[in-house]
Scaffold this motif. Structure first.
Motif, PDB file in Angstrom:
ATOM      1  N   PHE A  88     -16.130 -21.218 -26.752  1.00 11.64           N
ATOM      2  CA  PHE A  88     -16.305 -20.757 -25.577  1.00 11.64           C
ATOM      3  C   PHE A  88     -15.933 -21.646 -24.415  1.00 11.64           C
ATOM      4  O   PHE A  88     -16.024 -21.335 -23.186  1.00 11.64           O
ATOM      5  CB  PHE A  88     -17.641 -19.992 -25.349  1.00 11.64           C
ATOM      6  CG  PHE A  88     -17.845 -18.664 -25.991  1.00 11.64           C
ATOM      7  CD1 PHE A  88     -17.219 -17.725 -25.432  1.00 11.64           C
ATOM      8  CD2 PHE A  88     -18.473 -18.530 -27.304  1.00 11.64           C
ATOM      9  CE1 PHE A  88     -17.256 -16.379 -25.919  1.00 11.64           C
ATOM     10  CE2 PHE A  88     -18.592 -17.325 -27.788  1.00 11.64           C
ATOM     11  CZ  PHE A  88     -17.912 -16.234 -27.067  1.00 11.64           C
ATOM     12  N   PHE A  89     -16.175 -22.991 -24.549  1.00 10.39           N
ATOM     13  CA  PHE A  89     -15.925 -24.146 -23.733  1.00 10.39           C
ATOM     14  C   PHE A  89     -14.364 -24.123 -23.258  1.00 10.39           C
ATOM     15  O   PHE A  89     -14.096 -24.054 -22.151  1.00 10.39           O
ATOM     16  CB  PHE A  89     -16.249 -25.343 -24.415  1.00 10.39           C
ATOM     17  CG  PHE A  89     -15.799 -26.624 -23.410  1.00 10.39           C
ATOM     18  CD1 PHE A  89     -16.591 -26.935 -22.410  1.00 10.39           C
ATOM     19  CD2 PHE A  89     -14.695 -27.472 -24.008  1.00 10.39           C
ATOM     20  CE1 PHE A  89     -16.125 -28.053 -21.749  1.00 10.39           C
ATOM     21  CE2 PHE A  89     -14.224 -28.466 -23.176  1.00 10.39           C
ATOM     22  CZ  PHE A  89     -15.077 -28.850 -21.930  1.00 10.39           C
ATOM     23  N   PRO A 226     -22.284 -36.769 -25.286  1.00  6.52           N
ATOM     24  CA  PRO A 226     -24.045 -36.697 -25.557  1.00  6.52           C
ATOM     25  C   PRO A 226     -24.586 -35.776 -24.359  1.00  6.52           C
ATOM     26  O   PRO A 226     -25.461 -34.927 -25.098  1.00  6.52           O
ATOM     27  CB  PRO A 226     -24.329 -38.264 -25.300  1.00  6.52           C
ATOM     28  CG  PRO A 226     -23.045 -38.890 -25.660  1.00  6.52           C
ATOM     29  CD  PRO A 226     -21.907 -38.107 -25.169  1.00  6.52           C
ATOM     30  N   LEU A 227     -24.131 -35.815 -23.301  1.00  3.23           N
ATOM     31  CA  LEU A 227     -24.797 -34.925 -22.323  1.00  3.23           C
ATOM     32  C   LEU A 227     -24.287 -33.436 -22.625  1.00  3.23           C
ATOM     33  O   LEU A 227     -25.489 -32.625 -22.590  1.00  3.23           O
ATOM     34  CB  LEU A 227     -24.134 -35.454 -20.940  1.00  3.23           C
ATOM     35  CG  LEU A 227     -24.553 -34.320 -19.955  1.00  3.23           C
ATOM     36  CD1 LEU A 227     -26.150 -34.529 -19.800  1.00  3.23           C
ATOM     37  CD2 LEU A 227     -23.986 -34.679 -18.360  1.00  3.23           C
ATOM     38  N   ALA A 228     -23.099 -33.112 -23.164  1.00  5.91           N
ATOM     39  CA  ALA A 228     -23.038 -31.682 -23.434  1.00  5.91           C
ATOM     40  C   ALA A 228     -23.908 -31.515 -24.813  1.00  5.91           C
ATOM     41  O   ALA A 228     -24.293 -29.868 -24.896  1.00  5.91           O
ATOM     42  CB  ALA A 228     -21.716 -31.789 -23.870  1.00  5.91           C
ATOM     43  N   LEU A 229     -24.260 -32.273 -25.705  1.00  3.34           N
ATOM     44  CA  LEU A 229     -24.844 -32.229 -26.870  1.00  3.34           C
ATOM     45  C   LEU A 229     -26.396 -31.704 -26.422  1.00  3.34           C
ATOM     46  O   LEU A 229     -26.833 -30.960 -26.851  1.00  3.34           O
ATOM     47  CB  LEU A 229     -25.086 -32.941 -27.915  1.00  3.34           C
ATOM     48  CG  LEU A 229     -23.599 -33.310 -28.609  1.00  3.34           C
ATOM     49  CD1 LEU A 229     -23.792 -34.423 -29.482  1.00  3.34           C
ATOM     50  CD2 LEU A 229     -23.291 -32.082 -29.658  1.00  3.34           C
ATOM     51  N   VAL A 230     -26.902 -32.384 -25.416  1.00  2.00           N
ATOM     52  CA  VAL A 230     -28.186 -32.244 -24.902  1.00  2.00           C
ATOM     53  C   VAL A 230     -28.325 -30.739 -24.198  1.00  2.00           C
ATOM     54  O   VAL A 230     -29.290 -30.177 -24.456  1.00  2.00           O
ATOM     55  CB  VAL A 230     -28.787 -33.257 -24.020  1.00  2.00           C
ATOM     56  CG1 VAL A 230     -29.955 -32.972 -23.163  1.00  2.00           C
ATOM     57  CG2 VAL A 230     -28.742 -34.590 -24.748  1.00  2.00           C
ATOM     58  N   ALA A 245     -23.678 -22.237 -22.776  1.00  2.73           N
ATOM     59  CA  ALA A 245     -23.668 -23.533 -22.250  1.00  2.73           C
ATOM     60  C   ALA A 245     -22.172 -24.229 -22.379  1.00  2.73           C
ATOM     61  O   ALA A 245     -21.502 -24.776 -21.575  1.00  2.73           O
ATOM     62  CB  ALA A 245     -24.274 -24.369 -23.144  1.00  2.73           C
ATOM     63  N   GLY A 246     -21.500 -23.701 -23.434  1.00  7.95           N
ATOM     64  CA  GLY A 246     -19.895 -23.924 -23.322  1.00  7.95           C
ATOM     65  C   GLY A 246     -19.213 -23.259 -22.203  1.00  7.95           C
ATOM     66  O   GLY A 246     -18.440 -24.283 -21.655  1.00  7.95           O
ATOM     67  N   VAL A 247     -19.537 -22.094 -22.023  1.00  5.55           N
ATOM     68  CA  VAL A 247     -18.753 -21.283 -20.894  1.00  5.55           C
ATOM     69  C   VAL A 247     -19.010 -22.039 -19.610  1.00  5.55           C
ATOM     70  O   VAL A 247     -18.087 -22.641 -18.667  1.00  5.55           O
ATOM     71  CB  VAL A 247     -19.028 -19.954 -20.857  1.00  5.55           C
ATOM     72  CG1 VAL A 247     -18.380 -19.214 -19.792  1.00  5.55           C
ATOM     73  CG2 VAL A 247     -18.531 -19.119 -22.089  1.00  5.55           C
ATOM     74  N   ALA A 248     -20.538 -22.360 -19.289  1.00  2.40           N
ATOM     75  CA  ALA A 248     -20.861 -23.097 -18.140  1.00  2.40           C
ATOM     76  C   ALA A 248     -20.081 -24.495 -17.740  1.00  2.40           C
ATOM     77  O   ALA A 248     -19.377 -24.575 -16.773  1.00  2.40           O
ATOM     78  CB  ALA A 248     -21.988 -22.956 -18.117  1.00  2.40           C
ATOM     79  N   MET A 249     -19.954 -25.111 -18.874  1.00  2.00           N
ATOM     80  CA  MET A 249     -19.429 -26.509 -18.716  1.00  2.00           C
ATOM     81  C   MET A 249     -17.709 -26.348 -18.549  1.00  2.00           C
ATOM     82  O   MET A 249     -16.989 -26.993 -17.839  1.00  2.00           O
ATOM     83  CB  MET A 249     -19.493 -27.251 -19.891  1.00  2.00           C
ATOM     84  CG  MET A 249     -21.119 -28.036 -19.648  1.00  2.00           C
ATOM     85  SD  MET A 249     -21.558 -29.071 -21.355  1.00  2.00           S
ATOM     86  CE  MET A 249     -21.873 -27.911 -22.543  1.00  2.00           C
TER      87      MET A 249
END
Length: 476
Positions: A88-89, A226-230, A245-249
């Protein structure tokens, strides 16, 4: 007086940069679709061969991860919530690119795939609801047949529709991007039972930091990964499906180029992450989601239970009628008109192909019937059955139109002046016509020379005594 407005062509020819981008995307997606198919077949064999069934269950339900962070998940859970976030990212980046540089940038052009996608999700949901209501079944699965699996759909196109016009391929790709966004909104809105506002606030704060770092031009995977994992972990613990979260980033990445840049950051990151998504994340999700027990009795029940029959009819009938009907209504009641190179059977074939709902449909099926393992397995079998029927029907329709597609493809690829750019994109360039004139003049001169040589040779033979033109030229 203003110039008269010309009707807008539905599914008209793409610009050359868009076509190049589409070709690159298709190469990766079609390879991913093949891997997805291999993973699905492997899962079915692994789950249905008696000697292997127990090992499949053991691996799928093996838990790993830190319990204190709320992330002690099964392998199948990690595949659905973790690996699909990568998928989805990439979908988010694709959507952002379409919004700023593709068809969705122009509201008039965007109307077609958006309306088609909306109708292509509403119609399957309606078909499922009517079927389940008539049979007294659960309405919880209304969203299962609403999603299109772009990797599988493009894999079918790669094998069957090799000559499909690029505009129609782009329509399917754009349709699927919008479809993915709507699917993730459905997941976020309808399949979120409870919210942990502290975790959600942390995820939102993390996204804000992610956005600020991007705007400041900070680079380095060691910062963003690391930020993406958090952010992902906080989103998961908030109760909202972690793939959001993947789509948003993905939507936050810049997909336009600036001076001195050959590729935008979004395009560069997509190029790096897409193979991971198509080659690893989605196939592994399929491996641990498609392993349902299949038998003659189970397949027969797919067509007798209201929930499973609703899924099959939603994918095969609902998707086709929704997308085709939405496209036709757009052309009928707006200034848009179908491209002269295409016919409505072409659109119908692609609408049928969109009925392949695998990855996201399986995910929604797990969420919709969570807690009912038996019905979840039956719905997964229905997703597989409906997708297979849609693929088979689309294959027949594409084969019937293949000769037409071949002529379109040859017209799009013709490059007689050997400039490296298809002639169809140079028809308004005077230099192109000068090059073609020079080529034809050279060919004409060559043909005149050959004609003169042939005439001279014929005349010489006629004058030679005993030659082919002489009398009494029988055998000695």
């Amino acid at each position: 007086m203003s110039a008269p407005r010309t009707p807008r062509k539905v599914l008209g020819r793409l610009s050359l940069p868009e076509r190049t981008y589409l070709a690159d995307a298709l190469r990766t997606e079609t390879v991913g679709g093949v891997l997805l198919l291999v993973a699905a077949i492997t899962a079915l064999l692994w789950a249905n061969v008696p000697l292997l069934h127990d090992s499949y269950e053991t691996v799928s339900h093996f838990h790993i991860g830190p319990e204190t962070l709320g992330l002690n998940l099964s392998v199948a859970h990690w595949a659905a919530d973790g690996l699909l976030a990568i998928f989805f990212f990439v979908a988010g980046i694709e959507l952002k690119r379409e919004l700023v540089a593709g068809d969705l940038r122009d509201p008039k052009a965007a109307a077609l795939p958006v309306i088609a996608a909306l109708c292509g999700m509403a119609a399957p949901a309606l078909v499922y609801t009517l079927t389940a209501t008539a049979g007294g079944g659960s309405l919880s699965g209304w969203a299962v047949p609403t999603a299109t699996d772009i990797a599988f759909a493009l894999a079918v196109l790669a094998v069957i529709g090799t000559s499909l016009p690029s505009a129609l391929r782009a329509f399917l790709l754009t349709l699927a991007v919008v479809d993915d966004l709507l699917a993730i909104l459905i997941i976020a809105v309808f399949f979120t039972d409870t919210l942990d506002f502290a975790a959600l606030g942390g995820a939102v704060a993390g996204l804000a930091v992610f956005w600020l770092l991007l705007r400041k031009g900070v680079r380095g995977w060691y910062v963003y990964v690391p930020l993406a994992l958090v952010i992902w972990a906080l989103m998961y613990n908030s109760g909202i499906h972690a793939t959001v979260a993947g789509v948003a980033m993905g939507l936050m990445l810049r997909c336009t180029t600036r001076e001195g840049e050959k590729h935008s950051p979004g395009e560069h990151i997509e190029h790096l992450v897409r193979p991971l998504s198509a080659g690893l994340a989605v196939p592994l999700f399929a491996l641990f989601s498609a392993g349902v027990s299949v038998s003659g009795g189970a397949l027969a029940e797919v067509f007798t239970q209201p929930e499973t029959l609703g899924v099959v009819l939603g994918l095969v009938v609902g998707k086709t009628l929704g997308i085709f009907g939405g496209t036709w209504l757009t052309a009928r009641f707006t200034r848009a008109s179908l491209s002269d190179d295409l016919a409505w059977p072409d659109v119908f074939a692609v609408a049928t192909l969109a009925g392949i709902g695998f990855t996201v449909s399986l995910l929604i099926g797990e969420l919709a019937f969570e807690g009912d393992a038996a019905l979840t397995g039956e719905v997964k079998a229905a997703v597989l059955t409906g997708s297979l029927l849609a693929a088979a029907l689309a294959t027949v329709l594409l084969k019937l139109r293949n000769a037409t597609y071949r002529r379109m493809w040859e017209a799009e690829e013709r490059d007689e002046d050997q400039s490296g750019i298809p002639d169809i994109y140079e028809e308004d360039d005077p230099e192109y016509h000068l090059r073609m004139a020079a080529i034809h003049e050279h060919k004409a001169a060559e043909h005149r020379r050959i004609a003169e040589e042939k005439a001279a040779a014929r005349h010489a033979v006629a004058e030679v005594p005993g030659g082919a033109g002489a009398e009494n030229d029988g055998p000695a």
